[in-house]
Design a protein around this motif. Structure first.
Motif, PDB file in Angstrom:
ATOM      1  N   LEU A  52       0.842  -1.200   0.000  1.00  0.00           N
ATOM      2  CA  LEU A  52       0.000   0.000   0.000  1.00  0.00           C
ATOM      3  C   LEU A  52       0.874   1.247   0.000  1.00  0.00           C
ATOM      4  N   PHE A  53       1.896   1.254   0.853  1.00  0.00           N
ATOM      5  CA  PHE A  53       2.813   2.394   0.897  1.00  0.00           C
ATOM      6  C   PHE A  53       3.497   2.607  -0.450  1.00  0.00           C
ATOM      7  N   ASP A  54       3.879   1.515  -1.084  1.00  0.00           N
ATOM      8  CA  ASP A  54       4.542   1.611  -2.391  1.00  0.00           C
ATOM      9  C   ASP A  54       3.595   2.190  -3.448  1.00  0.00           C
ATOM     10  N   GLU A  55       2.355   1.721  -3.445  1.00  0.00           N
ATOM     11  CA  GLU A  55       1.413   2.125  -4.494  1.00  0.00           C
ATOM     12  C   GLU A  55       1.032   3.604  -4.403  1.00  0.00           C
ATOM     13  N   ILE A  56       0.968   4.139  -3.189  1.00  0.00           N
ATOM     14  CA  ILE A  56       0.674   5.565  -3.066  1.00  0.00           C
ATOM     15  C   ILE A  56       1.970   6.384  -3.022  1.00  0.00           C
ATOM     16  N   ASP A  57       3.111   5.692  -3.127  1.00  0.00           N
ATOM     17  CA  ASP A  57       4.443   6.324  -3.150  1.00  0.00           C
ATOM     18  C   ASP A  57       4.625   7.246  -1.950  1.00  0.00           C
ATOM     19  N   VAL A  58       4.357   6.680  -0.769  1.00  0.00           N
ATOM     20  CA  VAL A  58       4.462   7.462   0.455  1.00  0.00           C
ATOM     21  C   VAL A  58       5.897   7.848   0.769  1.00  0.00           C
ATOM     22  N   TRP A  59       6.860   7.119   0.193  1.00  0.00           N
ATOM     23  CA  TRP A  59       8.274   7.396   0.465  1.00  0.00           C
ATOM     24  C   TRP A  59       8.695   8.754  -0.099  1.00  0.00           C
ATOM     25  N   ARG A  60       8.168   9.092  -1.254  1.00  0.00           N
ATOM     26  CA  ARG A  60       8.474  10.397  -1.850  1.00  0.00           C
ATOM     27  C   ARG A  60       7.403  11.433  -1.559  1.00  0.00           C
ATOM     28  N   HIS A  61       6.174  10.964  -1.230  1.00  0.00           N
ATOM     29  CA  HIS A  61       5.056  11.883  -0.980  1.00  0.00           C
ATOM     30  C   HIS A  61       4.358  11.509   0.330  1.00  0.00           C
ATOM     31  N   PRO A  62       5.024  11.740   1.466  1.00  0.00           N
ATOM     32  CA  PRO A  62       4.406  11.374   2.758  1.00  0.00           C
ATOM     33  C   PRO A  62       3.097  12.099   3.029  1.00  0.00           C
ATOM     34  N   GLU A  63       2.912  13.256   2.376  1.00  0.00           N
ATOM     35  CA  GLU A  63       1.668  13.998   2.586  1.00  0.00           C
ATOM     36  C   GLU A  63       0.457  13.216   2.095  1.00  0.00           C
ATOM     37  N   ARG A  64       0.660  12.280   1.165  1.00  0.00           N
ATOM     38  CA  ARG A  64      -0.463  11.486   0.659  1.00  0.00           C
ATOM     39  C   ARG A  64      -1.066  10.614   1.756  1.00  0.00           C
ATOM     40  N   LEU A  65      -0.213  10.085   2.618  1.00  0.00           N
ATOM     41  CA  LEU A  65      -0.711   9.278   3.732  1.00  0.00           C
ATOM     42  C   LEU A  65      -1.500  10.158   4.694  1.00  0.00           C
TER      43      LEU A  65
ATOM     44  N   SER B  50      -6.629   3.244  13.099  1.00  0.00           N
ATOM     45  CA  SER B  50      -5.893   3.062  11.848  1.00  0.00           C
ATOM     46  C   SER B  50      -4.910   4.200  11.606  1.00  0.00           C
ATOM     47  N   LYS B  51      -5.267   5.384  12.057  1.00  0.00           N
ATOM     48  CA  LYS B  51      -4.404   6.558  11.871  1.00  0.00           C
ATOM     49  C   LYS B  51      -3.087   6.377  12.611  1.00  0.00           C
ATOM     50  N   LYS B  52      -3.170   6.025  13.887  1.00  0.00           N
ATOM     51  CA  LYS B  52      -1.951   5.842  14.680  1.00  0.00           C
ATOM     52  C   LYS B  52      -1.145   4.653  14.167  1.00  0.00           C
ATOM     53  N   PHE B  53      -1.842   3.600  13.803  1.00  0.00           N
ATOM     54  CA  PHE B  53      -1.175   2.394  13.309  1.00  0.00           C
ATOM     55  C   PHE B  53      -0.345   2.687  12.063  1.00  0.00           C
ATOM     56  N   LEU B  54      -0.947   3.352  11.077  1.00  0.00           N
ATOM     57  CA  LEU B  54      -0.250   3.603   9.814  1.00  0.00           C
ATOM     58  C   LEU B  54       0.858   4.633   9.958  1.00  0.00           C
ATOM     59  N   TYR B  55       0.667   5.631  10.805  1.00  0.00           N
ATOM     60  CA  TYR B  55       1.734   6.607  11.028  1.00  0.00           C
ATOM     61  C   TYR B  55       2.967   5.922  11.616  1.00  0.00           C
ATOM     62  N   GLN B  56       2.741   5.023  12.569  1.00  0.00           N
ATOM     63  CA  GLN B  56       3.871   4.327  13.183  1.00  0.00           C
ATOM     64  C   GLN B  56       4.499   3.332  12.220  1.00  0.00           C
ATOM     65  N   ALA B  57       3.659   2.651  11.431  1.00  0.00           N
ATOM     66  CA  ALA B  57       4.185   1.704  10.443  1.00  0.00           C
ATOM     67  C   ALA B  57       5.055   2.426   9.422  1.00  0.00           C
ATOM     68  N   TYR B  58       4.621   3.603   9.012  1.00  0.00           N
ATOM     69  CA  TYR B  58       5.418   4.391   8.061  1.00  0.00           C
ATOM     70  C   TYR B  58       6.711   4.867   8.714  1.00  0.00           C
ATOM     71  N   SER B  59       6.602   5.326   9.954  1.00  0.00           N
ATOM     72  CA  SER B  59       7.761   5.876  10.646  1.00  0.00           C
ATOM     73  C   SER B  59       8.892   4.863  10.783  1.00  0.00           C
ATOM     74  N   ILE B  60       8.559   3.600  11.069  1.00  0.00           N
ATOM     75  CA  ILE B  60       9.610   2.606  11.288  1.00  0.00           C
ATOM     76  C   ILE B  60      10.125   1.979   9.992  1.00  0.00           C
ATOM     77  N   THR B  61       9.450   2.237   8.870  1.00  0.00           N
ATOM     78  CA  THR B  61       9.873   1.612   7.608  1.00  0.00           C
ATOM     79  C   THR B  61      10.438   2.607   6.588  1.00  0.00           C
ATOM     80  N   ARG B  62      10.360   3.889   6.867  1.00  0.00           N
ATOM     81  CA  ARG B  62      10.757   4.858   5.835  1.00  0.00           C
ATOM     82  C   ARG B  62      12.265   4.947   5.638  1.00  0.00           C
ATOM     83  N   HIS B  63      13.055   4.665   6.677  1.00  0.00           N
ATOM     84  CA  HIS B  63      14.511   4.802   6.559  1.00  0.00           C
ATOM     85  C   HIS B  63      15.169   3.438   6.316  1.00  0.00           C
TER      86      HIS B  63
END
Length: 420
Positions: free
Chosen positions: A322-335, A359-372
C-alpha cells in the motif's frame, strides 16, 4: 468626484469580522480623469483602476444591460452622471450593496444593514437573475457565513431555481473559482447543499448529484437512513473541522464517486470496477480545469481508502505494498491526506464520534519505522539492479514483523499480533 468604500469591505466592517480586501467606487469621474491623475486601468471591459500608491481597486460607477446569455452577456455603461444608488442597484445581495463615504457615513439604499441583523442573504433586485454566476456566489456566501447563522431568503432561492438553465454558459474557470473559495470556508458542505436545493448541482456537478441516488440503511438500525450523497456532505463537514487543506476537502467529497449503482452502470464493460471512481474524478477535473494536485489527491484517496479500514489485519507485505502504491516514500503527505479523509468518514457514525481512530496511529507508526532504509549498505552487499528494490521491500517487511512482536501495547488491540 466622490469616493466610497463598497461591497464586502463594508459588509465585513458591519459584521465586525476581518476585512480581507477593499473595493472603492468613484462617482462623478471618467476614465480620462482617472488616468490623468495617475491611476492605472486594468482590463478593457470594465472601468476598474489601480491606485498609484497602494494598488487597491477603484471602479467607476456603472450600469449594466443584458444583451446575451451567461455572466459575460452584459453591456457596461459608465458616466459621471450615474449615481451611487444606481450602481449599488446592480449588485447581487443587499448585504453587498452598502457603501461608506470618506467621513464614515453609511449609505444603505436597499436595507442591507437590516438583512445583516436578520442574517439573510437577499437579492437586491430582479437584475439578480441576469447573471447565472450569482447562483454559485450565493451558495458560496451561504457557506462562508453559515457559522454566523445566515440563511438564503426564500424568494432569492426561488429566483435561483429559475436561473439554472443558464449555468452551462459559465466558464470552467469561474465555476472552479467559486468552488475553491467555498472549499476554504468553515462549512464547505453548505455550498453543495445549496446547489442541490436549487437544482444547480445536477448541472454543475452531476457526478456529485449521482451520489444521492443510493439509499443506505444501517444493518443494526442504529443509524438514520441515508444515502451516499448525504454521507459525503457529512464527511466534508467533519473534514473541514480537521483540516484547512482544500485538497483533502475536495478529495472527501469525491471519495465515494463510482460507488453509486448508476455511475457503475454508466461505465459497465468499459473499465475495471476499481478504477471507475478515479475515471469519474479525472473527467470531472478535466471539465472544470481543477488543478492536478487536487485531482491526483482525490484519485489516490478514492482508489485506496477502503484498504485502510482493516489495515491492522493485513500482513506486513500488504502494508508495504500500500505504501509503495501511493508512493508514500516520496510523498508522505499522501498518507496524511488519506488518513484525514478516512478519519472524517469514520466520525460520521454516531458510535465513533468520540472514539480514537486506531488506523491513523497504526499507519503513522508503520510508516515511521519503515521509511529509513540504508540503500548504501544494500549496495555494499553486492545487490544490484531490480534486486535492490526487492531487498528494500523485504527489509521493510522485517521491520513491521519486529515492530509487531515488540510493541506490546498493540497486542490487546490486534489479537493477530500475538502470533507473529
Amino acid at each position: 468626484m466622490k469616493k466610497y468604500l463598497v461591497g464586502g469591505a463594508v459588509r465585513d466592517f458591519l459584521l465586525k469580522i476581518p476585512i480581507k480586501e477593499r473595493d472603492w467606487l468613484i462617482i462623478g469621474s471618467s476614465p480620462k480623469e482617472m488616468l490623468d491623475i495617475g491611476y492605472q486601468q486594468v482590463g478593457k471591459e470594465f472601468p476598474v483602476f489601480l491606485h498609484p500608491q497602494n494598488h487597491e481597486e477603484y471602479a467607476l460607477a456603472r450600469t449594466e444591460k443584458k444583451h446575451g446569455r451567461g455572466y459575460a452577456g452584459f453591456i457596461c455603461q459608465t458616466s459621471p452622471k450615474i449615481t451611487l444608488e444606481e450602481d449599488l442597484y446592480r449588485r447581487d445581495l443587499t448585504i453587498n450593496a452598502i457603501a461608506r463615504d470618506e467621513q464614515g457615513n453609511i449609505i444603505d439604499p436597499y436595507n442591507g444593514q437590516k438583512d445583516i441583523k436578520l442574517r439573510i442573504l437577499r437579492h437586491v433586485s430582479n437584475l439578480f437573475q441576469e447573471d447565472p454566476l450569482r447562483i454559485l456566489r450565493v451558495a458560496r456566501f451561504a457557506a462562508q457565513f453559515a457559522h454566523l447563522n445566515f440563511r438564503i431568503a426564500p424568494e432569492t432561492l426561488n429566483l435561483m431555481k429559475k436561473m439554472i438553465y443558464e449555468l452551462p454558459s459559465l466558464s470552467p474557470e469561474r465555476i472552479w473559482i467559486e468552488t475553491k473559495k467555498s472549499l476554504s470556508t468553515k462549512n464547505p458542505q453548505i455550498y453543495f447543499t445549496v446547489l442541490k436545493n436549487c437544482g444547480a448541482l445536477k448541472i454543475v456537478f452531476p457526478e456529485i448529484q449521482d451520489l444521492f441516488n443510493n439509499k443506505i440503511v444501517s444493518p443494526n438500525n442504529n443509524e438514520p437512513e441515508n444515502n451516499i450523497g448525504v454521507i459525503a456532505l457529512s464527511t466534508l463537514k467533519i473534514a473541514a473541522n480537521l483540516t484547512n487543506n482544500i485538497a483533502v476537502r475536495f478529495a472527501t467529497i469525491c471519495k465515494d464517486l463510482g460507488e453509486n449503482k448508476e455511475q457503475i452502470k454508466g461505465y459497465k464493460n468499459k473499465i475495471h470496477k476499481e478504477t471507475i471512481g478515479t475515471k469519474i474524478i479525472d473527467n470531472l477535473c478535466k471539465r472544470l480545469k481543477i488543478p492536478n494536485f487536487l485531482c491526483n489527491t482525490a484519485k489516490i484517496i478514492n482508489k485506496y481508502h477502503k484498504q485502510i479500514d482493516d489495515i491492522h489485519l493485513e500482513t506486513p507485505d500488504k502494508i508495504i505494498k500500500l505504501f509503495d502504491e501511493i508512493d508514500v516514500w516520496r510523498h508522505p503527505e499522501r498518507l496524511e491526506h488519506m488518513l484525514l479523509a478516512k478519519e472524517a468518514n469514520f466520525r460520521t457514525s454516531n458510535k465513533f464520534k468520540n472514539q480514537p481512530y486506531l488506523s491513523k496511529k497504526f499507519l503513522y507508526q508503520a510508516y515511521s519505522i519503515t521509511r529509513h532504509i540504508n540503500v548504501s549498505e544494500i549496495i555494499k552487499k553486492g545487490i544490484k539492479g531490480k534486486e535492490i528494490k526487492k531487498e528494500i521491500f523485504n527489509q521493510r517487511q522485517k521491520k513491521i514483523f519486529k515492530w509487531k512482536k515488540l510493541n506490546n501495547k498493540y497486542k490487546h488491540l490486534y489479537p493477530q499480533f500475538k502470533n507473529n
